[in-house]
Enzyme design. Structure first.
Site, PDB file in Angstrom:
ATOM      1  N   SER A 121      40.340  50.613  32.322  1.00  0.00           N
ATOM      2  CA  SER A 121      39.767  49.685  31.343  1.00  0.00           C
ATOM      3  C   SER A 121      38.275  49.970  31.138  1.00  0.00           C
ATOM      4  CB  SER A 121      40.052  48.244  31.796  1.00  0.00           C
ATOM      5  OG  SER A 121      39.818  47.357  30.748  1.00  0.00           O
ATOM      6  N   ASP A 160      50.376  45.763  27.051  1.00  0.00           N
ATOM      7  CA  ASP A 160      49.023  45.365  27.465  1.00  0.00           C
ATOM      8  C   ASP A 160      48.398  44.496  26.362  1.00  0.00           C
ATOM      9  OD1 ASP A 160      46.209  45.365  27.800  1.00  0.00           O
ATOM     10  OD2 ASP A 160      46.219  47.335  28.757  1.00  0.00           O
ATOM     11  N   HIS A 197      48.312  45.382  31.610  1.00  0.00           N
ATOM     12  CA  HIS A 197      46.971  45.882  31.938  1.00  0.00           C
ATOM     13  C   HIS A 197      46.707  45.854  33.445  1.00  0.00           C
ATOM     14  CE1 HIS A 197      42.955  46.822  30.287  1.00  0.00           C
ATOM     15  NE2 HIS A 197      42.413  46.038  31.195  1.00  0.00           N
TER      16      HIS A 197
HETATM   17  N1  LIG Z   1      39.329  37.665  33.541  1.00  0.00           N
HETATM   18  C1  LIG Z   1      40.102  38.176  32.458  1.00  0.00           C
HETATM   19  C2  LIG Z   1      40.919  39.347  32.888  1.00  0.00           C
HETATM   20  C3  LIG Z   1      40.070  40.461  33.347  1.00  0.00           C
HETATM   21  C4  LIG Z   1      40.928  41.626  33.722  1.00  0.00           C
HETATM   22  O1  LIG Z   1      42.119  41.739  33.407  1.00  0.00           O
HETATM   23  N2  LIG Z   1      40.306  42.522  34.424  1.00  0.00           N
HETATM   24  C5  LIG Z   1      41.002  43.710  34.800  1.00  0.00           C
HETATM   25  C6  LIG Z   1      40.117  44.886  34.470  1.00  0.00           C
HETATM   26  S1  LIG Z   1      39.739  44.898  32.745  1.00  0.00           S
HETATM   27  C7  LIG Z   1      41.301  43.710  36.270  1.00  0.00           C
HETATM   28  O2  LIG Z   1      41.562  44.751  36.849  1.00  0.00           O
HETATM   29  N3  LIG Z   1      41.252  42.550  36.921  1.00  0.00           N
HETATM   30  C8  LIG Z   1      41.379  42.437  38.349  1.00  0.00           C
HETATM   31  C9  LIG Z   1      42.775  42.504  38.898  1.00  0.00           C
HETATM   32  O3  LIG Z   1      43.757  42.498  38.149  1.00  0.00           O
HETATM   33  O4  LIG Z   1      42.891  42.597  40.146  1.00  0.00           O
HETATM   34  C10 LIG Z   1      41.029  37.135  31.927  1.00  0.00           C
HETATM   35  O5  LIG Z   1      41.153  36.114  32.576  1.00  0.00           O
HETATM   36  O6  LIG Z   1      41.666  37.382  30.894  1.00  0.00           O
END
Ligand SMILES: N[C@@H](CCC(=O)N[C@@H](CS)C(=O)NCC(=O)O)C(=O)O
Length: 286
Positions: A152, A228, A263
């Site tokens: 990402s 995604d 994602h």
């Molecule tokens: N905080 C965001 C999502 C953020 C998100 O998906 N971050 C990804 C990277 S872009 C991630 O790897 N999050 C941490 C995880 O899944 O452990 C939401 O609530 O929609």
């Protein structure tokens, strides 16, 4: 290891995770990172290194605990470096208010706008300072064999650092990269905040723009899940990157759309073996 603090040592798949902190001169404060050292490496038989840049909101723990990249890297004797996603020691106005800007969301660029320019110098940190610190402290790692990957926002970081520094990395890969940040809401917000409003400046940090100037094969593997939500919301735009590549004579881009995947780290871990093998091949391990 005078200037590195070891916070934890965790054994896994025959190797060891070291959770580390050091004082960075580039970001002006403490920086956390995690290193995976496979078993059986030494200064006389040093391991190549794959850098993995994480996405928005992450610390090095997300990939350590859920990515399982090390399960595939360990038998190949490939070491892994998981940097943090931003400086952590500062408290600028608004720095911790949004999940897509400020802490956890550096976009791996050198900010030019205040107050971010003071310490959000993550491009120099990832490309230069952190590898110097790692290679000077861990002689069992080979500074001449380094590749880069990410997820990402980290996919954007991996692609742009690879394209900005020809020859520095042997290969690149990304899961769900933000591949054209100048044209998506996440990138527009981050670039306006860190770089200002001049869109010409943004082009220097946008993989879809940078790739137009690339010479030689790309050695790139990209995976994107069709389920995604961020892809569906047009935050990632891998199709723009692919179109830019197609308009040139550049070879070596493998862009795969994985049916139904989202994602998350369920997606990253599923295709982790392919990414590790892609890099292992270019790093001379396979
Ligand atoms: N905080 C965001 C999502 C953020 C998100 O998906 N971050 C990804 C990277 S872009 C991630 O790897 N999050 C941490 C995880 O899944 O452990 C939401 O609530 O929609």
């Amino acid at each position: 290891m005078a200037d590195i603090t070891t916070n934890a040592t965790i054994h896994s798949f025959g190797g060891r995770f070291l959770k580390l902190t050091h004082q960075s001169s580039t970001t002006g404060g403490p920086m956390n990172f995690t290193l995976f050292l496979p078993a059986g490496i030494s200064a006389s038989d040093p391991a190549p290194l794959l850098i993995y840049l994480s996405g928005l909101t992450c610390t090095p723990d997300n990939v350590t605990e859920k990515g399982f990249l090390h399960a595939h890297a360990a038998p190949l004797k490939l070491a892994l470096l998981y940097p943090d996603t931003s400086p952590r020691g500062s408290d600028h106005p608004g720095e911790h208010d949004a999940w897509d800007f400020g802490s956890g969301a550096s976009f791996y660029i050198n900010a030019t706008q205040q107050p971010w320019a003071k310490n959000y110098q993550m491009e120099t940190y990832i490309a230069d300072e952190l590898p110097d610190v790692v290679f000077s402290n861990f002689k069992e790692l080979d500074p001449k064999r380094v590749s880069i990957s990410g997820h990402s926002m980290g996919g954007h970081g991996a692609l742009t650092l690879y394209l900005k520094n020809p020859g520095k990395y042997q290969s690149v890969s990304a899961w769900s990269p933000i591949a054209n940040p100048s044209a998506c809401p996440w990138g527009e917000k981050a670039f306006t905040g860190y770089l200002g409003k001049d869109r010409e400046e943004w082009k220097k940090h946008d993989a879809t723009e940078l790739v137009k100037h690339w010479k030689g094969p790309l050695k790139a593997l990209l995976d994107v899940g069709t389920g995604d939500n961020f892809y569906k919301q047009r935050q990632l735009l891998p199709e723009n990157f692919a179109e830019a590549v197609k308009a040139t004579s550049i070879e070596g881009l493998q862009l795969r759309y994985q049916e139904g995947y989202d994602h998350s780290y369920f997606f990253i871990s599923t295709f982790g073996e392919d990414h590790i093998k892609h890099h292992a091949k270019h790093l001379g391990l396979l």
